[in-house]
Motif scaffolding. Structure first.
Motif, PDB file in Angstrom:
ATOM      1  N   VAL A 115      25.783  13.987  74.084  1.00 57.15           N
ATOM      2  CA  VAL A 115      25.033  14.378  72.879  1.00 57.15           C
ATOM      3  C   VAL A 115      24.799  13.164  71.987  1.00 57.15           C
ATOM      4  N   ALA A 116      25.840  12.362  71.753  1.00 56.52           N
ATOM      5  CA  ALA A 116      25.688  11.176  70.898  1.00 56.52           C
ATOM      6  C   ALA A 116      24.714  10.185  71.518  1.00 56.52           C
ATOM      7  N   ARG A 117      24.732  10.047  72.835  1.00 55.36           N
ATOM      8  CA  ARG A 117      23.811   9.116  73.488  1.00 55.36           C
ATOM      9  C   ARG A 117      22.374   9.584  73.326  1.00 55.36           C
ATOM     10  N   LEU A 118      22.148  10.878  73.497  1.00 55.25           N
ATOM     11  CA  LEU A 118      20.794  11.404  73.336  1.00 55.25           C
ATOM     12  C   LEU A 118      20.350  11.353  71.880  1.00 55.25           C
ATOM     13  N   ARG A 119      21.283  11.547  70.942  1.00 53.13           N
ATOM     14  CA  ARG A 119      20.930  11.423  69.525  1.00 53.13           C
ATOM     15  C   ARG A 119      20.509   9.987  69.205  1.00 53.13           C
ATOM     16  N   LEU A 120      21.142   9.021  69.878  1.00 55.87           N
ATOM     17  CA  LEU A 120      20.716   7.637  69.701  1.00 55.87           C
ATOM     18  C   LEU A 120      19.282   7.453  70.172  1.00 55.87           C
ATOM     19  N   GLY A 121      18.951   8.019  71.338  1.00 51.58           N
ATOM     20  CA  GLY A 121      17.567   7.927  71.808  1.00 51.58           C
ATOM     21  C   GLY A 121      16.605   8.640  70.878  1.00 51.58           C
ATOM     22  N   GLU A 122      17.006   9.806  70.373  1.00 52.71           N
ATOM     23  CA  GLU A 122      16.140  10.544  69.444  1.00 52.71           C
ATOM     24  C   GLU A 122      15.915   9.748  68.164  1.00 52.71           C
ATOM     25  N   GLN A 123      16.990   9.107  67.660  1.00 51.03           N
ATOM     26  CA  GLN A 123      16.840   8.306  66.440  1.00 51.03           C
ATOM     27  C   GLN A 123      15.931   7.109  66.683  1.00 51.03           C
ATOM     28  N   ALA A 124      16.045   6.505  67.872  1.00 47.79           N
ATOM     29  CA  ALA A 124      15.161   5.385  68.193  1.00 47.79           C
ATOM     30  C   ALA A 124      13.711   5.844  68.252  1.00 47.79           C
ATOM     31  N   TRP A 125      13.474   7.045  68.790  1.00 48.31           N
ATOM     32  CA  TRP A 125      12.102   7.574  68.819  1.00 48.31           C
ATOM     33  C   TRP A 125      11.584   7.833  67.407  1.00 48.31           C
ATOM     34  N   HIS A 126      12.467   8.346  66.520  1.00 45.91           N
ATOM     35  CA  HIS A 126      12.045   8.562  65.133  1.00 45.91           C
ATOM     36  C   HIS A 126      11.691   7.241  64.465  1.00 45.91           C
ATOM     37  N   VAL A 127      12.467   6.194  64.746  1.00 43.24           N
ATOM     38  CA  VAL A 127      12.157   4.877  64.172  1.00 43.24           C
ATOM     39  C   VAL A 127      10.781   4.416  64.627  1.00 43.24           C
TER      40      VAL A 127
ATOM     41  N   ALA B  51       6.735  16.614  78.421  1.00 49.98           N
ATOM     42  CA  ALA B  51       7.195  16.206  77.088  1.00 49.98           C
ATOM     43  C   ALA B  51       8.296  17.132  76.590  1.00 49.98           C
ATOM     44  N   LEU B  52       8.192  18.428  76.884  1.00 52.16           N
ATOM     45  CA  LEU B  52       9.207  19.371  76.435  1.00 52.16           C
ATOM     46  C   LEU B  52      10.531  19.147  77.157  1.00 52.16           C
ATOM     47  N   LEU B  53      10.469  18.935  78.484  1.00 51.92           N
ATOM     48  CA  LEU B  53      11.692  18.791  79.260  1.00 51.92           C
ATOM     49  C   LEU B  53      12.350  17.430  79.060  1.00 51.92           C
TER      50      LEU B  53
ATOM     51  N   ILE C  89      15.877  18.183  72.735  1.00 47.97           N
ATOM     52  CA  ILE C  89      16.111  19.345  73.588  1.00 47.97           C
ATOM     53  C   ILE C  89      17.292  19.073  74.519  1.00 47.97           C
ATOM     54  N   LEU C  90      17.317  17.872  75.094  1.00 48.62           N
ATOM     55  CA  LEU C  90      18.416  17.534  75.998  1.00 48.62           C
ATOM     56  C   LEU C  90      19.741  17.479  75.245  1.00 48.62           C
TER      57      LEU C  90
ATOM     58  N   LEU D  24      19.573  14.435  82.597  1.00 49.07           N
ATOM     59  CA  LEU D  24      20.015  14.722  81.245  1.00 49.07           C
ATOM     60  C   LEU D  24      19.559  13.679  80.244  1.00 49.07           C
ATOM     61  N   GLY D  25      18.604  12.829  80.543  1.00 50.92           N
ATOM     62  CA  GLY D  25      18.090  11.920  79.529  1.00 50.92           C
ATOM     63  C   GLY D  25      18.077  10.492  79.994  1.00 50.92           C
ATOM     64  N   CYS D  26      17.665   9.613  79.094  1.00 48.66           N
ATOM     65  CA  CYS D  26      17.485   8.208  79.418  1.00 48.66           C
ATOM     66  C   CYS D  26      18.731   7.432  79.052  1.00 48.66           C
TER      67      CYS D  26
END
Length: 782
Positions: A153-165, A281-283, A288-289, A389-391
């Motif tokens: 979860v923390a790893r994916l949140r890092l990717g999500e935050q990078a996408w927001h940036v 894009a959804l998956l 979501i992940l 499960l993500g990048c």
């Protein structure tokens, strides 16, 4: 006996050998601010980061013009949000190590001295006891799995935050590009306006144009200059927002050139909105992940709570030296699950799992039709998440090839190897724990045979007591909601009342006149503004025509005098001057007639008062055209007549609060939808009073009556009716219905239900209504 001090010292040194020392890292705001101000795009660390992403050396850093990809890398390098996400990921990775740790055994040493020992017998008694905890039911394996899920979860949140940036930077760059284009366009307009003004001044000096054209040209030049100044301010503000998105100060970005070429590379129409692209894009969305990983963590948390039904075992081997005799012991201790079987934590874990499942479904529904940023071809979306499960390291932040490596280098490269080692260790450790648990379980069954009967009897008695406790009726608190004489009463004790934050206010007596209800609409004043411009232009033409008449008459008098003086002017010149004078006089009379027609048309359309404003100018008209005031046409219902229009009225728009309006004049024409007598009122600008919106108007017509004004914050709506809560005594509130057919500014005027001096709840009334609803639900369940 001499070996014991040495053995104790050896054990103490072994225990302290692997200890970690604490190192303080205090935060200094001044140093943090100085480091932030020192950030520049030519930073050596940023250059190494960009070279690591590109896989090759970069020449001439920083480049002459930085494009979107390079600015994105700079934002990923400097962003404090990513630093926080990386720290959270490091904490989650450390939690995996914590979950895999085994409990340390405990050592207890108890020396005793016997004061009355027989002669020849040592008076010392030395006891040494160990406590070796053994985890059962695979709890350690489950804890490791839960920690891995939370780390994911923390790893994916890092990717999500990078996408927001990246997304925030893209949006702010687009704003900066638009502001720059607007500034360039206005700069060109300003140059054209300056040149036009120069030509107008030259023509005016030669007498070729009138002063009005010069004034209008100067106003146009001032308008363009003002717009140019505003555009420059907007561009400066957009540059500050871009610097904030990158993580540097605005001066550090002020001198850098930016390549806005990405604004022209729009995706093809067939690439947007297709089912395949939306599904991918959804998956592949990291949020979501992350929701899926959180749900998996709640699953393992539930498994852990279920496993905790089975108690852990503590082995207690010991040795006692008792006055010369050596005694060895082997003890076993475990928690007896006779009072509870961990049912409460299991139920909580199940509730958390259901909550996570609902959140995941809501997230999928919320984002299913949300447009995503088309960062490239569909193959690029696939490269974004190569694993189910993500990048690795938040690759979703890049939106294209190579940016997955950027996020990994930004904060998840080294922990990724650690994750593999932790998973392998978790699998091997889990199998070893299960083998030891099976052997230990067999040993415990044999060792506990002697106490089985005692446990059975004690367990039966305790279970019967527990069953009696579980079946006993719950202790209910005294009810807070009662019905007295058909009215609902909510009662709070002093402690609850102090925590509730309720505010009660005594309402003073007020007078209010009976009102007639009328309907109307907020008028669109575009036509009024056009009429003002037309009248101004017509007045200017009248002045111009009169000036031309005066000039042509003076020319006629001069030519006639020259003609009479021995015909120094020819007959043709005299005839031309006469024709010019008479033509200008006709133009002046036509301009006067046109101005009078404009005034008459304005009077027919807007009434005498508004027409006077248009003709002479007025601050009231300026307030209406500046939208500080709204012009409302109020029309009485057919058959309703008033002796005179009230000087004031109360106007309420759809969904808005009531405001006071003042009379302007009777309207020269009625509303075709209502077909009644109409009036113009001016009301202050308020929510709901938009041009074209329908309004209700309350016109005072009858005698004054006495009542109170109930604030809007005190009214709650239930079953389509309005209610207020009155405080009859401290902590005792009764619900009363009030009428809302007489709105006044700030609330409603009522004459029944609430009397003068009545204490009304003006803050927290909705909480009292919720308390009634909760009491109704509890009553239905009981």
């Amino acid at each position: 006996m001499r070996i014991w001090p040495g053995l104790g010292l050896l054990l103490a040194l072994a225990a302290m050998a692997g200890c970690v020392t604490y190192r303080s890292q205090p935060l200094h705001p001044s140093e943090t601010a100085a480091r932030f101000e020192a950030r520049r795009l030519d930073d050596a660390g940023l250059r190494r980061f960009v070279e690591a992403e590109a896989g090759r050396p970069v020449k001439g850093w920083p480049p002459a013009a930085m494009d979107f990809e390079q600015l994105t890398l700079a934002a990923l390098y400097f962003s404090p949000d990513l630093d926080v996400a990386r720290a959270q990921l490091a904490g989650a990775e450390a939690a995996v190590v914590t979950a895999g740790q085994r409990a340390n055994p405990a050592l207890g040493v108890k020396p005793e001295w016997v004061s009355n020992a027989p002669g020849g017998v040592t008076p010392w008694v030395l006891s040494v006891a160990f406590d070796v905890p053994l985890t059962t039911a695979g709890k350690r394996t489950i804890r490791i799995a839960e920690a891995h899920n939370l780390s994911e979860v923390a790893r994916l949140r890092l990717g999500e935050q990078a996408w927001h940036v990246r997304s925030r930077l893209r949006a702010r760059l687009v704003d900066l590009w638009q502001a720059g284009r607007a500034e360039a366009l206005l700069l060109r307009q300003d140059e054209v306006a300056q040149e036009r003004m120069r030509l107008l001044d030259a023509r005016f000096a030669n007498g070729e144009v009138a002063r009005l054209e010069v004034i209008l040209g100067r106003r146009e030049r001032e308008r363009v200059a003002l717009a140019l100044g505003q555009a420059r301010e907007q561009r400066a503000a957009a540059l500050v927002r871009v610097a904030d998105a990158i993580g540097v100060s605005a001066p550090a970005l002020a001198g850098e050139a930016i390549d806005f070429g990405f604004t022209g590379r729009l995706p093809a129409e067939e690439e947007l909105g297709t089912r395949d692209v939306r599904a991918e894009a959804l998956l592949n969305r990291p949020d979501i992940l992350a929701a899926l990983a959180e749900y998996a963590a709640s699953e393992t948390a539930l498994r852990l709570e279920v496993a905790r039904q089975y108690p852990d075992i503590h082995l207690g081997p010991g040795y006692t030296f008792d006055k010369g005799s050596n005694q060895w012991a082997l003890g076993v201790a475990l928690v007896l699950p006779v009072m509870n079987r961990n049912q409460g934590p299991i139920a909580e874990a199940e509730a958390r799992r259901r909550c996570r499942a609902r959140r995941r479904r809501q997230a999928v529904r919320r984002r299913r039709d949300r447009p995503f940023e088309p960062g490239g071809r569909r193959g690029r979306a696939r490269r974004r998440c190569p694993r189910p499960l993500g990048c690795a390291g938040g690759g979703a932040a890049g939106g294209g090839p190579g940016r997955g490596r950027g996020a990994a280098a930004a904060g998840a490269g080294q922990p990724a190897a650690g994750r593999g080692r932790h998973r392998a260790a978790g699998r091997k450790g889990g199998s070893a724990v299960r083998s030891r648990d099976q052997i230990l379980a067999a040993w415990v069954r044999a060792a506990a045979a002697a106490v089985a009967l005692a446990l059975l009897v004690a367990g039966g008695v305790a279970r019967s007591e527990a069953d009696e406790d579980d079946t006993a009726p719950p202790v209910s608190a005294p009810p807070r909601v009662t019905v007295v004489h058909g009215e609902t009463v909510v009662t709070f004790d002093a402690a609850t009342l102090a925590r509730s934050g309720l505010e009660v206010k005594a309402l003073p007596a007020q007078t209010h006149r009976a009102e007639a209800i009328a309907y109307g609409a907020v008028l669109d004043l575009t036509e009024l503004a056009d009429a003002r411009g037309a009248l101004t232009a017509a007045a200017a033409r009248v002045e111009q025509a009169r000036a031309m008449v005066a000039a042509s008459r003076a020319e006629f008098e001069r030519v006639r005098a020259l003609h009479a003086d021995e015909r120094n002017a020819s007959d043709k010149t005299l005839e031309a001057a006469t024709a010019k004078w008479r033509g200008d006089d006709a133009e002046a009379r036509a301009a006067d007639a046109a101005l009078a027609a404009r005034v008459a048309a304005a009077r027919q359309r807007w009434g005498a008062v508004a027409a006077g404003w248009l003709e002479r100018g007025s601050s009231e008209l300026d307030a209406l055209l500046a939208q500080r005031q709204r012009l409302v046409q109020v029309t009485l219902p057919p058959g309703t007549a008033l002796e005179s229009a009230p000087a004031t009225a109360t106007v309420r728009g759809g969904g808005g609060a009531a405001v006071a309006a003042r009379l302007i004049s009777p309207a020269p024409r009625t509303d075709p939808r209502i077909q009644g007598v109409s009036f113009y009122y001016a009301a202050p600008d308020a929510p709901g009073l938009l041009p074209g919106a329908g309004v209700e108007a309350f016109l005072p017509t009858g005698p004054a009556v006495t009542g109170v004004t109930v604030p809007a914050a005190a009214v709650v709506w239930w079953q389509g009716r309005a209610w207020v809560y009155l405080e009859e005594a401290p902590g005792r509130f009764v619900r009363r219905e009030v009428a809302t057919d007489a709105p006044v500014p700030g609330g409603w005027f009522v004459t029944a239900g609430v009397t003068a001096g009545g204490r009304v709840v003006v803050r927290g009334a909705q909480m009292l209504l919720s308390e009634e609803g909760r009491a109704a639900i509890q009553g239905s369940e009981g």
